[in-house]
Design a protein around this motif. Structure first.
Motif, mmCIF file in Angstrom:
data_model
loop_
_atom_site.group_PDB
_atom_site.id
_atom_site.type_symbol
_atom_site.label_atom_id
_atom_site.label_comp_id
_atom_site.label_asym_id
_atom_site.label_seq_id
_atom_site.Cartn_x
_atom_site.Cartn_y
_atom_site.Cartn_z
ATOM 1 N N SER A 56 -3.111 -0.715 -3.524
ATOM 2 C CA SER A 56 -3.908 0.485 -3.280
ATOM 3 C C SER A 56 -2.980 1.667 -3.056
ATOM 4 O O SER A 56 -1.872 1.512 -2.537
ATOM 5 C CB SER A 56 -4.811 0.298 -2.056
ATOM 6 O OG SER A 56 -5.710 1.379 -1.938
ATOM 7 N N ILE A 57 -3.471 2.840 -3.472
ATOM 8 C CA ILE A 57 -2.769 4.083 -3.195
ATOM 9 C C ILE A 57 -3.695 4.964 -2.376
ATOM 10 O O ILE A 57 -4.859 5.150 -2.723
ATOM 11 C CB ILE A 57 -2.316 4.784 -4.489
ATOM 12 C CG1 ILE A 57 -1.251 3.908 -5.166
ATOM 13 C CG2 ILE A 57 -1.807 6.195 -4.209
ATOM 14 C CD1 ILE A 57 -0.702 4.430 -6.459
ATOM 15 N N PHE A 58 -3.179 5.460 -1.262
ATOM 16 C CA PHE A 58 -3.918 6.337 -0.361
ATOM 17 C C PHE A 58 -3.363 7.747 -0.501
ATOM 18 O O PHE A 58 -2.146 7.932 -0.550
ATOM 19 C CB PHE A 58 -3.736 5.886 1.094
ATOM 20 C CG PHE A 58 -4.540 4.683 1.496
ATOM 21 C CD1 PHE A 58 -5.543 4.792 2.444
ATOM 22 C CD2 PHE A 58 -4.276 3.432 0.954
ATOM 23 C CE1 PHE A 58 -6.278 3.681 2.838
ATOM 24 C CE2 PHE A 58 -5.000 2.318 1.340
ATOM 25 C CZ PHE A 58 -6.009 2.441 2.278
ATOM 26 N N THR A 59 -4.255 8.725 -0.563
ATOM 27 C CA THR A 59 -3.813 10.120 -0.614
ATOM 28 C C THR A 59 -4.735 11.004 0.213
ATOM 29 O O THR A 59 -5.939 10.759 0.310
ATOM 30 C CB THR A 59 -3.728 10.643 -2.067
ATOM 31 O OG1 THR A 59 -3.184 11.974 -2.039
ATOM 32 C CG2 THR A 59 -5.082 10.649 -2.765
ATOM 33 N N ASN A 60 -4.144 12.039 0.762
ATOM 34 C CA ASN A 60 -4.886 13.036 1.533
ATOM 35 C C ASN A 60 -5.189 14.263 0.685
ATOM 36 O O ASN A 60 -5.704 15.248 1.184
ATOM 37 C CB ASN A 60 -4.072 13.467 2.760
ATOM 38 C CG ASN A 60 -2.746 14.088 2.370
ATOM 39 O OD1 ASN A 60 -1.975 13.495 1.622
ATOM 40 N ND2 ASN A 60 -2.481 15.280 2.864
ATOM 41 N N ASN A 61 -4.869 14.205 -0.616
ATOM 42 C CA ASN A 61 -4.993 15.357 -1.494
ATOM 43 C C ASN A 61 -5.859 14.973 -2.691
ATOM 44 O O ASN A 61 -5.414 14.265 -3.591
ATOM 45 C CB ASN A 61 -3.594 15.790 -1.939
ATOM 46 C CG ASN A 61 -3.604 16.968 -2.874
ATOM 47 O OD1 ASN A 61 -4.653 17.440 -3.313
ATOM 48 N ND2 ASN A 61 -2.423 17.458 -3.204
ATOM 49 N N VAL A 108 0.879 -1.173 0.000
ATOM 50 C CA VAL A 108 0.000 0.000 0.000
ATOM 51 C C VAL A 108 0.912 1.217 0.000
ATOM 52 O O VAL A 108 1.869 1.288 0.782
ATOM 53 C CB VAL A 108 -0.924 0.012 1.246
ATOM 54 C CG1 VAL A 108 -1.618 1.349 1.391
ATOM 55 C CG2 VAL A 108 -1.929 -1.113 1.166
ATOM 56 N N VAL A 109 0.639 2.163 -0.896
ATOM 57 C CA VAL A 109 1.449 3.370 -1.014
ATOM 58 C C VAL A 109 0.636 4.575 -0.574
ATOM 59 O O VAL A 109 -0.530 4.717 -0.952
ATOM 60 C CB VAL A 109 1.948 3.568 -2.467
ATOM 61 C CG1 VAL A 109 2.704 4.885 -2.605
ATOM 62 C CG2 VAL A 109 2.824 2.399 -2.902
ATOM 63 N N PHE A 110 1.253 5.433 0.228
ATOM 64 C CA PHE A 110 0.672 6.718 0.624
ATOM 65 C C PHE A 110 1.460 7.818 -0.076
ATOM 66 O O PHE A 110 2.698 7.822 -0.026
ATOM 67 C CB PHE A 110 0.770 6.930 2.138
ATOM 68 C CG PHE A 110 -0.305 6.248 2.932
ATOM 69 C CD1 PHE A 110 -1.315 6.987 3.527
ATOM 70 C CD2 PHE A 110 -0.306 4.864 3.089
ATOM 71 C CE1 PHE A 110 -2.311 6.353 4.267
ATOM 72 C CE2 PHE A 110 -1.286 4.226 3.819
ATOM 73 C CZ PHE A 110 -2.297 4.985 4.410
ATOM 74 N N ALA A 111 0.759 8.744 -0.730
ATOM 75 C CA ALA A 111 1.399 9.863 -1.422
ATOM 76 C C ALA A 111 0.501 11.089 -1.346
ATOM 77 O O ALA A 111 -0.720 10.960 -1.283
ATOM 78 C CB ALA A 111 1.676 9.495 -2.878
ATOM 79 N N ALA A 141 5.531 7.550 0.079
ATOM 80 C CA ALA A 141 6.286 8.055 -1.067
ATOM 81 C C ALA A 141 5.835 9.480 -1.357
ATOM 82 O O ALA A 141 4.961 9.711 -2.181
ATOM 83 C CB ALA A 141 6.064 7.149 -2.285
ATOM 84 N N GLY A 142 6.406 10.419 -0.619
ATOM 85 C CA GLY A 142 5.969 11.801 -0.775
ATOM 86 C C GLY A 142 4.673 12.068 -0.038
ATOM 87 O O GLY A 142 3.846 12.846 -0.486
ATOM 88 N N PHE A 143 4.512 11.409 1.095
ATOM 89 C CA PHE A 143 3.329 11.629 1.930
ATOM 90 C C PHE A 143 3.697 12.652 2.993
ATOM 91 O O PHE A 143 4.658 12.455 3.745
ATOM 92 C CB PHE A 143 2.872 10.314 2.571
ATOM 93 C CG PHE A 143 1.605 10.448 3.361
ATOM 94 C CD1 PHE A 143 0.411 10.747 2.727
ATOM 95 C CD2 PHE A 143 1.610 10.294 4.733
ATOM 96 C CE1 PHE A 143 -0.764 10.887 3.456
ATOM 97 C CE2 PHE A 143 0.445 10.420 5.468
ATOM 98 C CZ PHE A 143 -0.743 10.714 4.825
ATOM 99 N N LEU A 144 2.947 13.751 3.058
ATOM 100 C CA LEU A 144 3.384 14.888 3.855
ATOM 101 C C LEU A 144 2.807 14.974 5.266
ATOM 102 O O LEU A 144 3.283 15.766 6.065
ATOM 103 C CB LEU A 144 3.089 16.194 3.097
ATOM 104 C CG LEU A 144 3.800 16.318 1.745
ATOM 105 C CD1 LEU A 144 3.461 17.649 1.093
ATOM 106 C CD2 LEU A 144 5.296 16.142 1.885
ATOM 107 N N LEU A 145 1.790 14.193 5.572
ATOM 108 C CA LEU A 145 1.241 14.255 6.925
ATOM 109 C C LEU A 145 2.013 13.331 7.860
ATOM 110 O O LEU A 145 2.564 12.318 7.437
ATOM 111 C CB LEU A 145 -0.232 13.838 6.921
ATOM 112 C CG LEU A 145 -1.200 14.728 6.146
ATOM 113 C CD1 LEU A 145 -2.617 14.160 6.219
ATOM 114 C CD2 LEU A 145 -1.169 16.156 6.677
#
Length: 187
Positions: free
Chosen positions: A32-37, A5-8, A81-85
């Motif tokens: 799956s890819i998770f993002t906050n943006n 699972v990747v967060f970006a 991978a470039g997840f800022l939170l």
């Protein structure tokens, strides 16, 4: 096959590189890819590879909602991978030594809150560093303080700008990040 699972939070070039690397292997795959943006370019990159995307708010990250979604997937590795939170402790506790992050500097230098992307590269140039690099590390409760798994460095010159440093770092990330994930999944 192992599940990643990747967060970006942004463009998703590292996420896409990981997807491509594992697409031709029997070892693992990004499930799956998770993002906050909600406007992150990583969403389009994921769709281009038919990878499901989970978009969430900071509240959902902290209240256990994201943890529940991760638990349904049951990943072998969570990759930031470039997840800022800041990653929440409830997820870290459930997945000890199963969450890694890539940082665009040689930790412990240039780590911590607010130290990401071009901010780091400007600081490196302003401090006239002779080298910089990447650090891949386990995630713990503090920004950029988890055990270091791997580092790679690159020489700098007096002519380097924050932008040229960013290019050098991107090359290191693209080369080494998928390889280190592969190694970790093989252990």
């Amino acid at each position: 096959m192992k599940k990643i699972v990747v967060f970006a939070s942004g463009s998703g070039t590292n996420a896409e590189n990981i997807v491509k690397y594992f697409s031709n292997t029997e070892i693992a795959k990004v499930v799956s890819i998770f993002t906050n943006n909600a406007s992150a370019k990583v969403i389009d990159r994921a769709k281009n590879h038919q990878i499901p995307v989970q978009i969430f708010s900071k509240t959902e990250l902290l209240d256990g909602n994201v943890l529940q979604k991760i638990q349904k997937i049951d990943p072998d590795l969570i990759v930031l991978a470039g997840f800022l939170l800041k990653f929440p402790e409830n997820i870290i506790e459930k997945y000890p030594h199963k969450i890694i992050n890539i940082h665009p500097a040689l930790l412990p230098n240039y780590g911590g809150k607010g130290m990401y992307g071009i901010h780091i590269h400007r600081a490196v140039v302003n401090n006239k560093e002779k080298e910089t690099g990447i650090s891949i590390h386990y995630v713990n409760e503090n920004y950029d303080e988890g055990a270091i798994v791997f580092q790679a460095n690159v020489a700098l010159t007096d002519e380097d700008t924050a932008e040229t440093v960013a290019e050098k770092i991107h090359e290191l990330e693209q080369k080494h990040f998928p390889e280190i994930i592969h190694r970790l999944l093989g252990e």
